[in-house]
Design a protein around this motif. Structure first.
Motif, mmCIF file in Angstrom:
data_model
loop_
_atom_site.group_PDB
_atom_site.id
_atom_site.type_symbol
_atom_site.label_atom_id
_atom_site.label_comp_id
_atom_site.label_asym_id
_atom_site.label_seq_id
_atom_site.Cartn_x
_atom_site.Cartn_y
_atom_site.Cartn_z
ATOM 1 N N THR A 1 -41.340 -1.249 -17.891
ATOM 2 C CA THR A 1 -40.816 -0.230 -18.611
ATOM 3 C C THR A 1 -39.365 -0.815 -19.139
ATOM 4 O O THR A 1 -38.957 -0.484 -20.289
ATOM 5 C CB THR A 1 -40.893 1.146 -18.191
ATOM 6 O OG1 THR A 1 -42.359 1.430 -18.004
ATOM 7 C CG2 THR A 1 -40.320 2.155 -19.141
ATOM 8 N N CYS B 1 -35.934 -3.102 -22.927
ATOM 9 C CA CYS B 1 -34.515 -3.507 -23.527
ATOM 10 C C CYS B 1 -33.891 -4.328 -22.576
ATOM 11 O O CYS B 1 -33.027 -5.449 -23.145
ATOM 12 C CB CYS B 1 -33.835 -1.781 -23.238
ATOM 13 S SG CYS B 1 -34.429 -0.670 -24.196
ATOM 14 N N ARG C 1 -31.569 10.876 -15.474
ATOM 15 C CA ARG C 1 -32.818 11.783 -15.715
ATOM 16 C C ARG C 1 -32.471 13.216 -15.425
ATOM 17 O O ARG C 1 -33.372 13.992 -15.938
ATOM 18 C CB ARG C 1 -33.923 11.266 -14.817
ATOM 19 C CG ARG C 1 -33.844 11.323 -13.331
ATOM 20 C CD ARG C 1 -34.809 10.379 -12.525
ATOM 21 N NE ARG C 1 -35.896 11.016 -12.137
ATOM 22 C CZ ARG C 1 -37.105 10.449 -12.035
ATOM 23 N NH1 ARG C 1 -37.158 9.406 -12.311
ATOM 24 N NH2 ARG C 1 -38.022 11.149 -11.246
ATOM 25 N N ASP D 1 -24.956 11.098 -19.494
ATOM 26 C CA ASP D 1 -25.618 11.160 -20.961
ATOM 27 C C ASP D 1 -25.701 9.571 -21.389
ATOM 28 O O ASP D 1 -24.760 8.896 -21.598
ATOM 29 C CB ASP D 1 -24.754 11.861 -21.815
ATOM 30 C CG ASP D 1 -24.768 13.284 -21.521
ATOM 31 O OD1 ASP D 1 -25.807 13.847 -20.972
ATOM 32 O OD2 ASP D 1 -23.650 14.001 -21.709
ATOM 33 N N PRO E 1 -28.469 8.257 -24.563
ATOM 34 C CA PRO E 1 -29.722 8.717 -25.285
ATOM 35 C C PRO E 1 -30.615 7.401 -25.186
ATOM 36 O O PRO E 1 -32.053 7.809 -25.460
ATOM 37 C CB PRO E 1 -29.023 8.786 -26.763
ATOM 38 C CG PRO E 1 -27.890 9.108 -26.589
ATOM 39 C CD PRO E 1 -27.425 8.559 -25.396
ATOM 40 N N TYR F 1 -32.242 7.817 -21.202
ATOM 41 C CA TYR F 1 -32.926 8.943 -20.809
ATOM 42 C C TYR F 1 -34.511 9.029 -21.069
ATOM 43 O O TYR F 1 -35.076 9.264 -20.044
ATOM 44 C CB TYR F 1 -32.135 10.180 -21.470
ATOM 45 C CG TYR F 1 -33.167 11.421 -21.277
ATOM 46 C CD1 TYR F 1 -32.769 12.094 -19.803
ATOM 47 C CD2 TYR F 1 -33.868 12.149 -21.958
ATOM 48 C CE1 TYR F 1 -33.439 13.117 -19.583
ATOM 49 C CE2 TYR F 1 -34.650 13.201 -21.672
ATOM 50 C CZ TYR F 1 -34.421 13.871 -20.551
ATOM 51 O OH TYR F 1 -35.117 15.072 -20.356
ATOM 52 N N PRO F 2 -35.036 8.608 -22.000
ATOM 53 C CA PRO F 2 -36.270 8.702 -22.227
ATOM 54 C C PRO F 2 -37.135 7.807 -21.324
ATOM 55 O O PRO F 2 -38.223 8.005 -20.956
ATOM 56 C CB PRO F 2 -36.839 8.324 -23.741
ATOM 57 C CG PRO F 2 -35.330 8.318 -24.415
ATOM 58 C CD PRO F 2 -34.316 8.183 -23.449
ATOM 59 N N PHE F 3 -36.523 6.589 -21.007
ATOM 60 C CA PHE F 3 -37.202 5.639 -20.010
ATOM 61 C C PHE F 3 -36.993 6.260 -18.442
ATOM 62 O O PHE F 3 -37.729 5.557 -17.564
ATOM 63 C CB PHE F 3 -36.689 4.301 -19.947
ATOM 64 C CG PHE F 3 -37.047 3.630 -21.599
ATOM 65 C CD1 PHE F 3 -37.961 3.057 -21.673
ATOM 66 C CD2 PHE F 3 -35.905 3.858 -22.548
ATOM 67 C CE1 PHE F 3 -38.573 2.598 -23.147
ATOM 68 C CE2 PHE F 3 -36.418 3.246 -23.785
ATOM 69 C CZ PHE F 3 -37.511 2.445 -23.923
ATOM 70 N N SER F 4 -36.341 6.998 -18.155
ATOM 71 C CA SER F 4 -35.725 7.321 -16.695
ATOM 72 C C SER F 4 -36.477 8.729 -16.301
ATOM 73 O O SER F 4 -36.654 8.772 -15.143
ATOM 74 C CB SER F 4 -34.314 7.741 -16.668
ATOM 75 O OG SER F 4 -33.794 8.899 -17.432
ATOM 76 N N VAL F 5 -37.207 9.455 -17.314
ATOM 77 C CA VAL F 5 -37.746 10.601 -16.950
ATOM 78 C C VAL F 5 -38.953 10.531 -16.084
ATOM 79 O O VAL F 5 -39.739 9.382 -16.059
ATOM 80 C CB VAL F 5 -38.322 11.584 -18.181
ATOM 81 C CG1 VAL F 5 -36.928 11.991 -19.072
ATOM 82 C CG2 VAL F 5 -39.207 10.822 -19.074
ATOM 83 N N GLU G 1 -42.008 11.361 -16.139
ATOM 84 C CA GLU G 1 -43.498 11.145 -16.964
ATOM 85 C C GLU G 1 -43.434 9.658 -17.463
ATOM 86 O O GLU G 1 -44.541 9.113 -17.653
ATOM 87 C CB GLU G 1 -43.389 11.864 -18.268
ATOM 88 C CG GLU G 1 -43.438 13.419 -18.047
ATOM 89 C CD GLU G 1 -42.192 14.040 -17.782
ATOM 90 O OE1 GLU G 1 -42.025 15.356 -17.743
ATOM 91 O OE2 GLU G 1 -41.129 13.423 -17.952
ATOM 92 N N ILE G 2 -42.250 8.942 -17.249
ATOM 93 C CA ILE G 2 -42.383 7.275 -17.925
ATOM 94 C C ILE G 2 -42.001 6.501 -16.482
ATOM 95 O O ILE G 2 -43.053 5.617 -16.239
ATOM 96 C CB ILE G 2 -41.230 7.211 -18.984
ATOM 97 C CG1 ILE G 2 -41.765 7.931 -20.024
ATOM 98 C CG2 ILE G 2 -41.251 5.763 -19.274
ATOM 99 C CD1 ILE G 2 -42.864 7.810 -20.608
#
Length: 295
Positions: free
Chosen positions: A85, A89, A121, A126, A128, A131-135, A137-138
């Motif tokens: 994941t 990047c 997470r 902050d 952007p 954040y989506p890669f650290s939650v 669920e991922i």
């Protein structure tokens, strides 16, 4: 069912939803009657009410997860799978981008990686993009953080990180010694016990971006001591100091061999846009070709 019956059902459902519940009605009646209703005195009522527990702040939640992760035994093989994941990047080598958007994370101290992931997470830092890669669920839970942090910390670093203009390095060295070396180390090695990041081998542009974010207060998880330390540094001093910092070399045993590519990702399409740090083997032919074109 006929349309008339359907309309009737919908009307009845709307009425039911609009009616207050029995519990709400009882509460309203109790408040209308006043203290002492139903044989309960004000003292008894206050004693029965449970005390409210203050909600944890993002910093407190992140600290709790950080402490939990440190108690776990990491599995680097599982960390490799989790890192897939991250490679989207940071690329398989973890060397980031010279434009400063992505840092070199390869070889970073394990505790630093754990803390930043926990902060991302929970919203204590902050970002952007991150954040989506650290939650959960991922990325997964505390065990996955332990695994991927160990994997990233073990990745060899590139020595071809982005540098500054190189115009005022003497001043930069002086300022680094005065403001940075006490915490980050004379060689930019960081402090694992205090989760202070290693700076050696980091991209100049990324250092500049983080410096600005810390001084402005945009980066919420920054140490207040650092914020105070850098508050009065002007733009020229900042550039000189971070230019010098970007030229600090990691220890030899932390560097990748010439031409190294991460063997864990043999079929990964790397840097199609040419924005990220290229492996030394890719840089060398380009440089030699440029030399040949001059003749």
């Amino acid at each position: 069912m006929s349309r008339t019956m359907l309309r009737t059902c919908i009307t009845l459902l709307g009425c039911a939803l609009a009616m207050p519940s029995l519990a709400d009605t009882a509460t309203e009646r109790s408040s209308d009657i006043g203290p002492g209703a139903a044989g309960v005195t004000p003292a008894e009522s206050s004693e029965a009410a449970p005390a409210e527990t203050p909600a944890e702040t993002p910093a407190e939640i992140a600290k709790r997860e950080y402490d939990q992760v440190l108690t776990l035994t990491p599995d680097i093989e599982r960390g490799r799978r989790v890192y897939l994941t991250c490679a989207v990047c940071h690329l398989p080598e973890g060397w980031g981008s010279v434009d400063g958007i992505y840092p070199q994370i390869a070889g970073q101290l394990r505790t630093v990686i754990i803390k930043q992931l926990a902060d991302f997470r929970t919203g204590n830092r902050d970002n952007p993009l991150m954040y989506p890669f650290s939650v959960p669920e991922i990325l997964g839970g505390p065990q996955e953080i332990a695994d991927v942090a160990a994997y990233v910390a073990a990745l060899p670093m590139t020595a071809n990180n982005g540098l500054g203009p190189g115009t005022d390095l003497a001043l930069g060295e002086q300022l680094y010694g005065e403001h940075c070396a006490g915490c980050h180390g004379a060689a930019g090695e960081g402090d694992e016990a205090e989760h202070i990041p290693a700076l050696a081998g980091q991209h100049y542009a990324h250092l500049m971006r983080q410096f600005d974010a810390i001084r402005s207060g945009e980066r919420k998880n920054a140490d207040s001591k650092m914020t105070d330390e850098i508050r009065d540094i002007n733009a020229q001093q900042q550039s000189a100091m971070l230019d010098y910092t970007s030229r600090l070399r990691p220890a030899a045993d932390k560097l990748a061999a010439e031409g190294w590519l991460n063997p864990d990702f043999p079929h990964y399409l790397r840097d199609a846009m040419g924005l990220r740090v290229a492996p030394p083997a890719v840089l060398a032919p380009a440089a030699s070709g440029a030399e040949e074109s001059k003749h």
